[in-house]
Design an enzyme around this catalytic site. Structure first.
Site, mmCIF file in Angstrom:
data_model
loop_
_atom_site.group_PDB
_atom_site.id
_atom_site.type_symbol
_atom_site.label_atom_id
_atom_site.label_comp_id
_atom_site.label_asym_id
_atom_site.label_seq_id
_atom_site.Cartn_x
_atom_site.Cartn_y
_atom_site.Cartn_z
ATOM 1 C CG HIS A 136 8.027 4.358 0.304
ATOM 2 N ND1 HIS A 136 7.857 5.396 1.211
ATOM 3 C CD2 HIS A 136 8.022 3.218 1.027
ATOM 4 C CE1 HIS A 136 7.776 4.897 2.424
ATOM 5 N NE2 HIS A 136 7.865 3.567 2.354
ATOM 6 C CG HIS A 193 -0.022 -0.109 2.507
ATOM 7 N ND1 HIS A 193 0.274 -1.315 3.112
ATOM 8 C CD2 HIS A 193 0.677 0.827 3.188
ATOM 9 C CE1 HIS A 193 1.098 -1.112 4.116
ATOM 10 N NE2 HIS A 193 1.365 0.191 4.187
#
Ligand code: ATP
Ligand code: MG
Length: 201
Positions: A143, A56
């Site tokens: 990220h 995620h």
């Protein structure tokens, strides 16, 4: 009617759950990550791989929060999300935190409407600060963590991986909502459960 006074001395400690706010990913990106992890693993590189269904984009890590605050956190997310229109992102390249001399976290970077992502993250950070959650000191670097390196990583292998994926990119995907997640850490890895999703504007 029950008129007994509250037994303050027997009150339970407030129930807490570990939570974070994130952007969930489409199946296409999970599939891409699964392929990359298998490819890197087959080269003999050792890491603790994040299950692709768990990957995620974290916007805000809250840690242990009192369950009474969940509704307030959901409204804070709503206040933030209604200011930002849906936008597009994609996954690109592989990088490491904190740096290539001391690689600990292996991640996939992002391309696309990064400005919108940063605005969304800033609004969430500001709304959560109003609820008393400390602002993150480090600058936000969006990220997707795909693996964690235990111990000393062979730096030449790491550098080869970064070079190999330098020009890699996934298909772009639409970001339409923000999800509030519960995280349970278990010996078999983290279990994430959505506590609520909020559509962007
Ligand atoms: P595990 O801790 O078992 O490796 P995890 O890191 O995926 O699993 P959590 O520790 O619950 O699970 O973290 C949830 C998300 O929040 C992850 O994306 C993690 O990288 C991020 N995160 C965790 N701690 C922090 C922190 N102190 N600051 C910023 N982000 C964090
Ligand atoms: Mg963690």
């Amino acid at each position: 009617m029950n008129t007994k006074p509250l037994q303050r001395t027997h009150q339970k400690a407030p129930e807490k759950i570990r939570t974070f706010i994130a952007i969930d990913l489409p199946e296409s990106v999970r599939t891409a990550i699964r392929t990359i992890q298998a490819d890197i693993r087959s080269s003999g590189f050792k890491a603790k791989w994040v299950r692709p269904e768990n990957v995620h984009l974290t916007l805000k890590f809250l840690g242990d929060v009192d369950t009474h605050l969940i509704a307030k956190i959901n409204s804070a997310i709503q206040t933030s999300a209604k200011e930002i229109a849906p936008f597009h992102l994609g996954g690109r390249s592989i990088g490491v935190f904190p740096n290539s001399r001391r690689p600990r976290v292996l991640w996939m970077g992002l391309f696309g409407q990064i400005g919108a992502l940063l605005r969304l993250q800033k609004k969430i950070e500001a709304q959560l600060a109003l609820l008393g959650f400390a602002k993150e000191k480090r600058t936000f670097t969006g990220h997707l963590t795909i693996g964690r390196i235990k111990g000393k990583a062979p730096l030449r292998q790491v550098s080869r991986i970064l070079t190999q994926y330098e020009t890699y990119a996934t298909e772009p995907f639409a970001v339409k909502e923000v999800t509030f997640f519960k995280s349970q850490l278990t010996p078999d890895g983290a279990i994430y459960t959505g506590l609520g999703s909020t559509l962007l504007k």
